[in-house]
Structures are given as structure tokens and as C-alpha cells.
Design a protein around this motif. Structure first.
Motif, PDB file in Angstrom:
ATOM      1  N   SER A 168       0.853  -1.192   0.000  1.00  0.00           N
ATOM      2  CA  SER A 168       0.000   0.000   0.000  1.00  0.00           C
ATOM      3  C   SER A 168       0.888   1.241   0.000  1.00  0.00           C
ATOM      4  O   SER A 168       2.115   1.134  -0.026  1.00  0.00           O
ATOM      5  N   LYS A 169       0.244   2.403   0.042  1.00  0.00           N
ATOM      6  CA  LYS A 169       1.003   3.663  -0.015  1.00  0.00           C
ATOM      7  C   LYS A 169       1.881   3.867   1.217  1.00  0.00           C
ATOM      8  O   LYS A 169       1.511   3.487   2.328  1.00  0.00           O
ATOM      9  N   VAL A 170       3.038   4.497   0.977  1.00  0.00           N
ATOM     10  CA  VAL A 170       3.941   4.854   2.080  1.00  0.00           C
ATOM     11  C   VAL A 170       3.301   5.992   2.856  1.00  0.00           C
ATOM     12  O   VAL A 170       2.797   6.958   2.276  1.00  0.00           O
ATOM     13  N   ILE A 171       3.301   5.868   4.190  1.00  0.00           N
ATOM     14  CA  ILE A 171       2.757   6.947   5.020  1.00  0.00           C
ATOM     15  C   ILE A 171       3.862   7.691   5.771  1.00  0.00           C
ATOM     16  O   ILE A 171       3.671   8.835   6.165  1.00  0.00           O
ATOM     17  N   MET A 172       5.019   7.042   5.969  1.00  0.00           N
ATOM     18  CA  MET A 172       6.157   7.713   6.591  1.00  0.00           C
ATOM     19  C   MET A 172       7.384   6.813   6.504  1.00  0.00           C
ATOM     20  O   MET A 172       7.267   5.601   6.281  1.00  0.00           O
ATOM     21  N   ALA A 173       8.549   7.432   6.700  1.00  0.00           N
ATOM     22  CA  ALA A 173       9.813   6.689   6.700  1.00  0.00           C
ATOM     23  C   ALA A 173      10.788   7.418   7.614  1.00  0.00           C
ATOM     24  O   ALA A 173      10.751   8.648   7.721  1.00  0.00           O
ATOM     25  N   HIS A 174      11.646   6.632   8.273  1.00  0.00           N
ATOM     26  CA  HIS A 174      12.582   7.203   9.250  1.00  0.00           C
ATOM     27  C   HIS A 174      13.898   6.443   9.266  1.00  0.00           C
ATOM     28  O   HIS A 174      13.962   5.296   8.853  1.00  0.00           O
ATOM     29  N   PHE A 175      14.902   7.091   9.885  1.00  0.00           N
ATOM     30  CA  PHE A 175      16.063   6.389  10.415  1.00  0.00           C
ATOM     31  C   PHE A 175      15.690   6.075  11.869  1.00  0.00           C
ATOM     32  O   PHE A 175      15.218   6.961  12.593  1.00  0.00           O
TER      33      PHE A 175
ATOM     34  N   GLU B 272      24.465   1.278  13.732  1.00  0.00           N
ATOM     35  CA  GLU B 272      23.429   1.112  14.758  1.00  0.00           C
ATOM     36  C   GLU B 272      22.074   1.700  14.355  1.00  0.00           C
ATOM     37  O   GLU B 272      21.156   1.731  15.163  1.00  0.00           O
ATOM     38  N   TRP B 273      21.971   2.193  13.116  1.00  0.00           N
ATOM     39  CA  TRP B 273      20.707   2.745  12.635  1.00  0.00           C
ATOM     40  C   TRP B 273      20.154   1.867  11.526  1.00  0.00           C
ATOM     41  O   TRP B 273      20.880   1.152  10.834  1.00  0.00           O
ATOM     42  N   TYR B 274      18.831   1.942  11.334  1.00  0.00           N
ATOM     43  CA  TYR B 274      18.192   1.271  10.214  1.00  0.00           C
ATOM     44  C   TYR B 274      17.138   2.186   9.616  1.00  0.00           C
ATOM     45  O   TYR B 274      16.659   3.121  10.254  1.00  0.00           O
ATOM     46  N   VAL B 275      16.812   1.921   8.359  1.00  0.00           N
ATOM     47  CA  VAL B 275      15.756   2.642   7.646  1.00  0.00           C
ATOM     48  C   VAL B 275      14.493   1.808   7.790  1.00  0.00           C
ATOM     49  O   VAL B 275      14.528   0.589   7.637  1.00  0.00           O
ATOM     50  N   LEU B 276      13.361   2.465   8.076  1.00  0.00           N
ATOM     51  CA  LEU B 276      12.081   1.768   8.186  1.00  0.00           C
ATOM     52  C   LEU B 276      11.038   2.536   7.382  1.00  0.00           C
ATOM     53  O   LEU B 276      10.868   3.747   7.576  1.00  0.00           O
TER      54      LEU B 276
ATOM     55  N   ALA C 142      14.031   0.223  17.629  1.00  0.00           N
ATOM     56  CA  ALA C 142      14.525   1.402  18.347  1.00  0.00           C
ATOM     57  C   ALA C 142      13.712   2.611  17.929  1.00  0.00           C
ATOM     58  O   ALA C 142      12.933   2.557  16.971  1.00  0.00           O
ATOM     59  N   GLY C 143      13.927   3.700  18.632  1.00  0.00           N
ATOM     60  CA  GLY C 143      13.185   4.927  18.379  1.00  0.00           C
ATOM     61  C   GLY C 143      13.603   5.651  17.110  1.00  0.00           C
ATOM     62  O   GLY C 143      14.641   5.360  16.521  1.00  0.00           O
ATOM     63  N   ILE C 144      12.773   6.609  16.736  1.00  0.00           N
ATOM     64  CA  ILE C 144      13.045   7.435  15.554  1.00  0.00           C
ATOM     65  C   ILE C 144      14.209   8.372  15.860  1.00  0.00           C
ATOM     66  O   ILE C 144      14.221   9.051  16.887  1.00  0.00           O
ATOM     67  N   GLN C 145      15.171   8.422  14.936  1.00  0.00           N
ATOM     68  CA  GLN C 145      16.289   9.358  15.027  1.00  0.00           C
ATOM     69  C   GLN C 145      16.087  10.542  14.074  1.00  0.00           C
ATOM     70  O   GLN C 145      16.311  11.674  14.454  1.00  0.00           O
ATOM     71  N   VAL C 146      15.696  10.244  12.851  1.00  0.00           N
ATOM     72  CA  VAL C 146      15.521  11.282  11.824  1.00  0.00           C
ATOM     73  C   VAL C 146      14.341  10.887  10.935  1.00  0.00           C
ATOM     74  O   VAL C 146      14.250   9.746  10.483  1.00  0.00           O
ATOM     75  N   TRP C 147      13.452  11.841  10.700  1.00  0.00           N
ATOM     76  CA  TRP C 147      12.360  11.644   9.739  1.00  0.00           C
ATOM     77  C   TRP C 147      12.938  11.737   8.330  1.00  0.00           C
ATOM     78  O   TRP C 147      13.606  12.724   7.998  1.00  0.00           O
ATOM     79  N   LEU C 148      12.657  10.735   7.496  1.00  0.00           N
ATOM     80  CA  LEU C 148      13.071  10.784   6.094  1.00  0.00           C
ATOM     81  C   LEU C 148      11.993  11.440   5.241  1.00  0.00           C
ATOM     82  O   LEU C 148      12.246  11.865   4.118  1.00  0.00           O
ATOM     83  N   THR C 149      10.788  11.462   5.776  1.00  0.00           N
ATOM     84  CA  THR C 149       9.648  12.109   5.126  1.00  0.00           C
ATOM     85  C   THR C 149       9.164  13.214   6.063  1.00  0.00           C
ATOM     86  O   THR C 149       9.603  13.293   7.207  1.00  0.00           O
TER      87      THR C 149
END
Length: 158
Positions: free
Chosen positions: A80-87, A135-139, A98-105
Motif C-alpha cells: 500500500s502507499k507509504v505513510i512515513m519513513a525514518h532512520f 546502529e541505525w536502520y531505515v524503516l 529502536a526509536g526514531i532518530q531522523v524523519w526521512l519524510t
């Protein structure tokens, strides 16, 4: 010393000053820090327990002088459509959350435009250390899978 010789010596000295200045900088170094650009990448795969044919890739870099991370995220075949993405981070082993570090959107609410997701952000020294240590991942979160559909650990190199 003749007047013409004096003029010639003055002209030669004018040419030498910039060269002497440059030689001094090269020999003694400078106080100006050189930026180092560190390449980043992640291969995005389905989140554990999510049935999807979705996949993606993040490429980017980190600038050590400006403490800025830049990214470009491509994704395909999501449910389905992307609603948000983060590091997210920090994590110590694959699959951890883990928690959000940076909003990609931009923060919601919004449906996202189609890929790619492109942007940049300034990060703290602690965040930079975590990012560069893997230690970071994209989600990527979608309407059907708001907790996340695909993710991938951020690594350095190409």
C-alpha cells in the motif's frame, strides 16, 4: 642600485609573497578542516512477520564537516502507499527495534509521493557515531503496515 633594478626587485617580491604564503600553508597545515564524505547504504527487506514482496534500497552520505546526512530511498512492490519513513536507532543486533532518530519524510498526516524519498538533516555527534557504527536502520511504514513494511540496516561504504 639602479631605479629599474629596484622596480624589478619589487615586482619579483610581489610574485613571491603569494607563493610563500601557499608554501607555508602546505608545509604547516591549515586550521581549515577538510570535510570527509562517508558513503552510506541499506538494503530494505520485509519486516519480520510482514507478508510483502516489497523491497528497497537507501543510498546516501554523511559529511563530517557539516554533520549532515543525505539520503535517497527507492522502494518497490509495497502492499500500500507509504505513510512515513525514518532512520531508527540505536540497535546492537539485527531485528531489534529502536526509536526514531531522523524523519526521512515529512511528519504525517499525508500520503507520500512515489519513490524516491530524498532529503537531508543535520545530526548530533552522538547520532553520527551511532549512524557510522551501523546502529541505525531505515524503516518504511505503509498504510497496510503502519508499524513498518520494509527495513534495512544502514552500513558505511559503497
Amino acid at each position: 642600485m639602479k631605479r629599474s633594478e629596484n622596480k624589478m626587485e619589487h615586482r619579483n617580491m610581489k610574485k613571491r609573497i603569494p607563493l610563500l604564503f601557499l608554501a607555508g600553508l602546505l608545509a604547516g597545515g591549515t586550521a581549515i578542516a577538510q570535510a570527509k564524505i562517508i558513503h552510506l547504504h541499506a538494503t530494505l527487506h520485509p519486516v519480520k512477520g510482514v507478508l510483502t514482496k516489497g523491497s528497497g534500497k537507501m543510498t546516501g552520505n554523511y559529511n563530517t564537516k557539516t554533520d549532515t546526512v543525505r539520503w535517497r530511498v527507492l522502494y518497490h512492490n509495497l502492499t500500500s502507499k507509504v505513510i512515513m519513513a525514518h532512520f531508527h536507532g540505536p540497535i546492537t543486533k539485527p531485528g531489534q527495534n529502536a526509536g526514531i532518530q531522523v524523519w526521512l519524510t515529512k511528519p504525517p498526516a499525508h500520503p507520500m509521493p512515489v519513490a524516491p524519498i530524498v532529503g537531508s538533516a543535520k545530526v548530533s555527534p552522538t547520532q553520527a557515531k551511532e549512524l557510522l557504527s551501523g546502529e541505525w536502520y531505515v524503516l518504511i511504514h505503509t498504510k497496510k503496515h503502519p508499524a513498518g513494511e520494509i527495513r534495512g540496516r544502514v552500513l558505511t561504504g559503497t
